[in-house]
Design an enzyme around this catalytic site. Structure first.
Site, PDB file in Angstrom:
ATOM      1  N   ILE A  61      94.983  67.446  46.298  1.00 17.43           N
ATOM      2  CA  ILE A  61      94.726  66.709  44.858  1.00 17.43           C
ATOM      3  C   ILE A  61      95.504  67.036  43.921  1.00 17.43           C
ATOM      4  O   ILE A  61      96.304  66.886  43.052  1.00 17.43           O
ATOM      5  CB  ILE A  61      93.282  67.289  44.119  1.00 17.43           C
ATOM      6  N   GLU A  62      96.767  68.091  44.272  1.00 17.37           N
ATOM      7  CA  GLU A  62      98.143  68.104  43.749  1.00 17.37           C
ATOM      8  C   GLU A  62      99.065  67.370  43.714  1.00 17.37           C
ATOM      9  O   GLU A  62      99.614  66.733  42.603  1.00 17.37           O
ATOM     10  CB  GLU A  62      98.921  69.511  44.360  1.00 17.37           C
ATOM     11  N   SER A  63      99.348  66.696  45.052  1.00 17.18           N
ATOM     12  CA  SER A  63     100.220  65.539  44.866  1.00 17.18           C
ATOM     13  C   SER A  63      99.814  64.116  45.867  1.00 17.18           C
ATOM     14  O   SER A  63     100.063  63.177  46.299  1.00 17.18           O
ATOM     15  CB  SER A  63     101.893  66.044  45.959  1.00 17.18           C
TER      16      SER A  63
ATOM     17  N   ARG B 282     103.184  74.567  33.297  1.00 16.55           N
ATOM     18  CA  ARG B 282     103.032  73.184  34.473  1.00 16.55           C
ATOM     19  C   ARG B 282     102.688  71.885  33.472  1.00 16.55           C
ATOM     20  O   ARG B 282     102.686  70.832  34.378  1.00 16.55           O
ATOM     21  CB  ARG B 282     102.196  73.458  35.441  1.00 16.55           C
TER      22      ARG B 282
END
Length: 442
Positions: A151-153, A377
């Site tokens: 889900i981050e990248s 962030r």
């Protein structure tokens, strides 16, 4: 006049459709039992545009192929809520994976609009999951956190978010440096799968120590401990994610449900007729330490290794330059190329000094983050951070064997090291099985 009126109506309809399409691409609209609507911002990795950048990666183009033998209708079957809840309850996880209508919306998105992306990520996971698991195991944190980069990248090591978070684990510059990742004009360790994985594992461990709850630690990984603490205060001291949920930033409200959905779809993809791409793992690789400057193009020329592959194996070098004279630096090579490098290293260094060294400045200029001290962030003021500021590493990262406390150029307490070593390996990922040092000659 009638035609003009018709044209205006058509334009208004198109504008409404495009607005709805954009909303679907970036947000999930959720209506609770009381009829209250809530908007959850999607993680950037869940945008449909991410698929093109994933397929453009060297590993994807070279080692991933469609599984023609996989028989699938391509349709997502319908299951009742009880089936989803039962499947999540049977997953071997230390982190609670509850099921609710919010989680269902994220599961549905992965299994419908993002089916092709899931297929690619399942193939790509063969490269990276062994690395993630080894790093997480080194810090004794739950292995299901290996799906956070989904889900981050979307498992894209070159991913850069709209606010500058970089790499598989999407570190912001300040937080990456706080956890020992070098970021300067020549090197960005946030792109290095191994170094970034160990930094992320340590960050997650520190966040758990702050909150004592993995779900809150995951939320803090997304928006920062300050925002989670603010939500806890606004909720009257509650320390359950689903109770502080309304007080969290928009993206974080969907972040934990997306994490649960990612664990689900990466486990039960067969039940949803999703065919993983087949993976031909690359050759075994090894690392060598150099203490002189060397260009990746020179290595490619003498060691018969494709420059794209060399860049893929060494993504931390931003300008195809290994700045070994600044500090001992590692180069990852396939085993045949490693042998050629060791055999021809004097010739390689001499050629590089004559043809490259005189044409380029090798001085590394440190990049500076904004003047603020917060480790932001997201554009809304969220950030990854934690109390720990140690830069030492374990496992497959580079471990300082002789360290002394010092004050770094960033104004933080750090460690300076006089030698580097490596322990462990990343079996089956095509990554390292050890490290050799290139001797200084001539």
């Amino acid at each position: 006049m009638k035609k003009i009126g018709t044209l205006i109506v058509l334009l208004l309809c198109c504008t409404t459709y495009l607005s709805a399409q954009i909303s679907e691409d970036y947000e999930i609209l959720f209506t609770d039992e009381n009829g209250r609507q809530d908007v959850m911002e999607l993680p950037e990795s869940m945008m449909l545009s991410e698929l093109d950048s994933m397929l453009a990666l060297y590993h994807a183009k070279t080692y991933l192929i469609n599984d023609e033998a996989c028989e699938s209708t391509g349709e997502n079957p319908y299951y009742t809520d009880d089936v989803y809840a039962d499947r999540l309850s049977r997953m071997p996880t230390a982190i609670d994976m509850p099921y609710n209508t919010i989680v269902r919306q994220f599961i549905d998105r992965y299994c419908t609009r993002l089916r092709r992306s899931v297929s690619v990520m399942l193939g790509t996971s063969n490269f990276y999951m062994p690395i993630f698991e080894q790093a997480l195991e080194a810090y004794n944190v739950p292995l299901e956190l290996k799906y956070l980069p989904v889900i981050e990248s979307a498992l894209n090591p070159k991913a850069v978010s709209r606010v500058g978070a970089t790499g598989l684990w999407q570190f912001m510059l300040a937080t990456g440096k706080q956890y020992g990742l070098r970021v300067n004009s020549l090197v960005d360790d946030r792109r290095d799968p191994i170094r970034a994985s160990y930094a992320a594992a340590r960050l997650l461990r520190d966040l758990f120590r702050i909150f004592g709850d993995w779900t809150l630690a995951i939320a803090a990984y997304n928006c920062g401990p300050a925002n989670v603490n603010k939500a806890i205060r606004r909720s009257g001291g509650e320390r359950d994610f689903w109770k502080i949920y309304p007080y969290l930033p928009s993206e974080t409200r969907g972040y934990v449900p997306a994490f649960i959905a990612a664990n689900y779809v990466m486990t039960y993809y067969c039940e949803h007729n999703i065919c993983p791409m087949l993976t031909n793992l690359p050759e075994r690789t090894d690392t060598i330490i150099v203490d002189r400057n060397i260009s990746l193009n020179t290595i490619s020329k003498f060691c018969d290794i494709n420059i794209e592959l060399l860049r893929e194996l060494n993504p931390q070098y931003r300008r195809d330059l290994v700045n070994g004279s600044t500090e001992p630096s590692t180069i990852r090579l396939t085993v045949p190329s490693m042998n050629k490098f060791l055999e021809l290293q004097d010739t390689i260094f001499a050629y590089d000094a004559a043809h490259v060294g005189g044409k380029r400045q090798y001085t590394a200029v440190e990049e500076k983050s904004s003047g603020r001290e917060s480790t932001q962030r997201r554009s809304s003021g969220e950030g990854k951070s934690s109390a720990s500021r140690s830069s030492g590493r374990r496992g497959n990262s580079y471990v300082s064997t002789a360290t002394t406390a010092s004050t770094s150029r960033y104004g933080r307490s750090s460690r300076s090291s006089s030698s580097y070593s490596q322990r462990g390996n990343t079996a089956s990922s095509g990554y390292s099985t050890g490290k050799r040092r290139s001797s200084r000659r001539g």
